[in-house]
Design an enzyme around this catalytic site. Structure first.
Site, PDB file in Angstrom:
ATOM      1  CD  GLU A  71      -2.970   3.741  -6.336  1.00 22.69           C
ATOM      2  OE1 GLU A  71      -2.888   4.972  -6.370  1.00 22.69           O
ATOM      3  OE2 GLU A  71      -2.717   3.087  -5.322  1.00 22.69           O
ATOM      4  CG  ASN A 116      -3.417   3.602   0.550  1.00 22.67           C
ATOM      5  OD1 ASN A 116      -4.607   3.687   0.850  1.00 22.67           O
ATOM      6  ND2 ASN A 116      -2.856   2.459   0.220  1.00 22.67           N
ATOM      7  CB  SER A 170      -0.857   0.046   1.267  1.00 27.87           C
ATOM      8  OG  SER A 170      -1.691  -1.067   1.339  1.00 27.87           O
ATOM      9  CG  HIS A 176      -2.162  -0.516  -4.163  1.00 29.58           C
ATOM     10  ND1 HIS A 176      -2.644   0.737  -3.903  1.00 29.58           N
ATOM     11  CD2 HIS A 176      -2.370  -1.240  -3.036  1.00 29.58           C
ATOM     12  CE1 HIS A 176      -3.127   0.772  -2.672  1.00 29.58           C
ATOM     13  NE2 HIS A 176      -2.969  -0.411  -2.135  1.00 29.58           N
TER      14      HIS A 176
HETATM   15  P1  NAD Z   1      -3.790  -9.532   6.118  1.00 31.15           P
HETATM   16  O1  NAD Z   1      -3.278  -9.281   7.499  1.00 31.15           O
HETATM   17  O2  NAD Z   1      -5.247  -9.827   5.939  1.00 31.15           O
HETATM   18  O3  NAD Z   1      -2.999 -10.759   5.432  1.00 31.15           O
HETATM   19  C1  NAD Z   1      -1.604 -10.863   5.402  1.00 31.15           C
HETATM   20  C2  NAD Z   1      -1.265 -12.335   5.156  1.00 31.15           C
HETATM   21  O4  NAD Z   1       0.146 -12.434   4.917  1.00 31.15           O
HETATM   22  C3  NAD Z   1      -1.584 -13.250   6.348  1.00 31.15           C
HETATM   23  O5  NAD Z   1      -2.389 -14.340   5.904  1.00 31.15           O
HETATM   24  C4  NAD Z   1      -0.209 -13.735   6.811  1.00 31.15           C
HETATM   25  O6  NAD Z   1      -0.227 -15.051   7.320  1.00 31.15           O
HETATM   26  C5  NAD Z   1       0.585 -13.637   5.504  1.00 31.15           C
HETATM   27  N1  NAD Z   1       2.031 -13.586   5.674  1.00 31.15           N
HETATM   28  C6  NAD Z   1       2.756 -12.876   6.579  1.00 31.15           C
HETATM   29  N2  NAD Z   1       4.077 -13.114   6.388  1.00 31.15           N
HETATM   30  C7  NAD Z   1       4.192 -13.968   5.355  1.00 31.15           C
HETATM   31  C8  NAD Z   1       5.287 -14.597   4.690  1.00 31.15           C
HETATM   32  N3  NAD Z   1       6.542 -14.372   5.070  1.00 31.15           N
HETATM   33  N4  NAD Z   1       5.024 -15.424   3.655  1.00 31.15           N
HETATM   34  C9  NAD Z   1       3.750 -15.678   3.268  1.00 31.15           C
HETATM   35  N5  NAD Z   1       2.673 -15.114   3.858  1.00 31.15           N
HETATM   36  C10 NAD Z   1       2.896 -14.280   4.882  1.00 31.15           C
HETATM   37  O7  NAD Z   1      -3.336  -8.264   5.277  1.00 31.15           O
HETATM   38  P2  NAD Z   1      -4.010  -7.670   3.935  1.00 31.15           P
HETATM   39  O8  NAD Z   1      -5.027  -6.649   4.315  1.00 31.15           O
HETATM   40  O9  NAD Z   1      -4.371  -8.789   3.025  1.00 31.15           O
HETATM   41  O10 NAD Z   1      -2.772  -6.863   3.308  1.00 31.15           O
HETATM   42  C11 NAD Z   1      -1.771  -7.522   2.553  1.00 31.15           C
HETATM   43  C12 NAD Z   1      -1.006  -6.493   1.727  1.00 31.15           C
HETATM   44  O11 NAD Z   1      -1.928  -5.805   0.864  1.00 31.15           O
HETATM   45  C13 NAD Z   1      -0.296  -5.411   2.548  1.00 31.15           C
HETATM   46  O12 NAD Z   1       0.888  -5.050   1.895  1.00 31.15           O
HETATM   47  C14 NAD Z   1      -1.293  -4.261   2.523  1.00 31.15           C
HETATM   48  O13 NAD Z   1      -0.704  -3.008   2.701  1.00 31.15           O
HETATM   49  C15 NAD Z   1      -1.842  -4.417   1.090  1.00 31.15           C
HETATM   50  N6  NAD Z   1      -3.167  -3.821   0.856  1.00 31.15           N
HETATM   51  C16 NAD Z   1      -4.128  -3.885   1.812  1.00 31.15           C
HETATM   52  C17 NAD Z   1      -5.380  -3.321   1.549  1.00 31.15           C
HETATM   53  C18 NAD Z   1      -6.482  -3.382   2.583  1.00 31.15           C
HETATM   54  O14 NAD Z   1      -7.480  -2.651   2.440  1.00 31.15           O
HETATM   55  N7  NAD Z   1      -6.383  -4.224   3.592  1.00 31.15           N
HETATM   56  C19 NAD Z   1      -5.633  -2.702   0.321  1.00 31.15           C
HETATM   57  C20 NAD Z   1      -4.632  -2.692  -0.659  1.00 31.15           C
HETATM   58  C21 NAD Z   1      -3.389  -3.250  -0.378  1.00 31.15           C
END
Ligand code: NAD
Length: 297
Positions: free
Chosen positions: A157, A195, A124, A145
């Protein structure tokens, strides 16, 4: 879905949380072979169950046939080993928003992925140029993204790092279009477009709550009915994940150096308590009755 051709057939997704499962859902539905990898086997099980539930909803609403759902599910695979992504054409990382975790993943991905494989991060806010630099193929590295929830949100994005090649950009653009998404291209700056604008607003809502300007419901109602937002800012912060919100604000604050981006201490306190929002069952709202979330305090 939009019709484009692409030579990319198989996609690996690392991190099967909220975003990883959404990206896997849309990718499988768009005809790609998909392998989701997570360090936590429970996340993989939950991801498959979430995808099945969301696809069922699409079938009920007439947006997907039962046969297409079955075909999409047959294209979905899971693993706890990054090495199982060695034959993928594109690997999209969607793990926790933490630079060290992501760099470790990208070193491993770079070591196992075939030479032609493109690597993308769904980060993000973290610098694509810096993440690309830990690989031996920064020209094949890009920011992709997606927005949450991925099956519903039209935008992706695309962020070019300093070394990203035009060919990588064009091939990834085709993938996004094949997934039916509209692309906005951003420079590699902290928070990119969405963001950079959205998170300071959510953070300001946390300051408003902290300073006693109004309570949780009033802040959300004011922005829904007064500014026409589909969700109030505190509800949206819960939906994104409060840990992710703090991580993004820290990147904006550290890298842009302006105190206006400092994360709200109240927001940080919620994360310290393990109240991470909807995904943990409690944030600014308590989701123990999911149909009727109540402010937590
Ligand atoms: P989340 O907490 O729901 O999921 C993260 C996952 O990553 C978990 O299942 C965890 O077990 C896994 N993980 C952690 N370390 C790991 C590793 N070394 N190898 C494999 N898996 C691993 O988080 P999310 O909301 O899905 O966010 C994930 C990414 O997407 C982040 O970079 C976040 O900034 C980005 N993002 C989030 C949103 C949102 O609205 N939540 C929107 C766009 C982008």
């Amino acid at each position: 879905m939009a019709k484009t051709s692409t030579d990319i057939k198989s996609i690996g997704i690392i991190g099967a949380g909220q975003m990883g499962n959404g990206i896997a859902h849309v990718a499988a539905q768009s005809g790609f072979e998909v392998t989701m990898v997570d360090v936590n086997p429970a996340s993989l099980e939950k991801a498959l169950a979430t995808i099945a539930k969301n696809m069922d909803r699409q079938v009920q609403k007439g947006g997907l046939t039962e046969a297409d759902k079955k075909a999409a599910e047959s294209r979905l695979h899971t693993s706890i080993k990054v090495a199982d992504l060695e034959k993928c054409d594109l690997i999209i990382e969607a793990a926790t928003e933490n630079e060290e975790i992501k760099k470790k993943i990208f070193r491993e991905v770079d070591a196992i992925a075939q030479k032609s494989c493109l690597i993308a991060s769904n980060t993000s806010s973290i610098s694509i140029t810096r993440l690309a630099a830990v690989t031996s193929r920064p020209e094949k590295f890009i920011g992709l993204h997606f927005m949450n929830p991925v099956p519903m949100m039209a935008l992706v994005e695309i962020i070019r790092g300093l070394a990203t090649s035009q060919e990588t950009y064009e091939r990834v653009l085709e993938v996004a279009e094949k997934m039916g998404k509209t692309v906005a291209t951003s420079e590699d700056v902290p928070g990119f477009i969405v963001n950079r604008l959205l998170l300071p607003m959510l953070n300001e809502a946390c300051y408003a709550l902290q300073e006693g300007v109004a309570d949780v419901r009033s802040i959300d109602t004011a922005m829904k009915l007064g500014a026409g937002h589909p969700m109030g800012p505190l509800q949206l912060a819960d939906f994104i994940g409060l840990d992710t919100c703090v991580a993004i604000m820290r990147v904006l604050h550290n890298e842009l150096g302006d105190s206006k981006y400092r994360p709200s201490p109240l927001l940080v306190k919620f994360v310290d308590a393990g109240w991470l929002g909807k995904k943990s069952g409690r944030g600014f709202y308590d989701y123990s009755d999911p149909a009727n979330p109540k402010p937590s305090r």
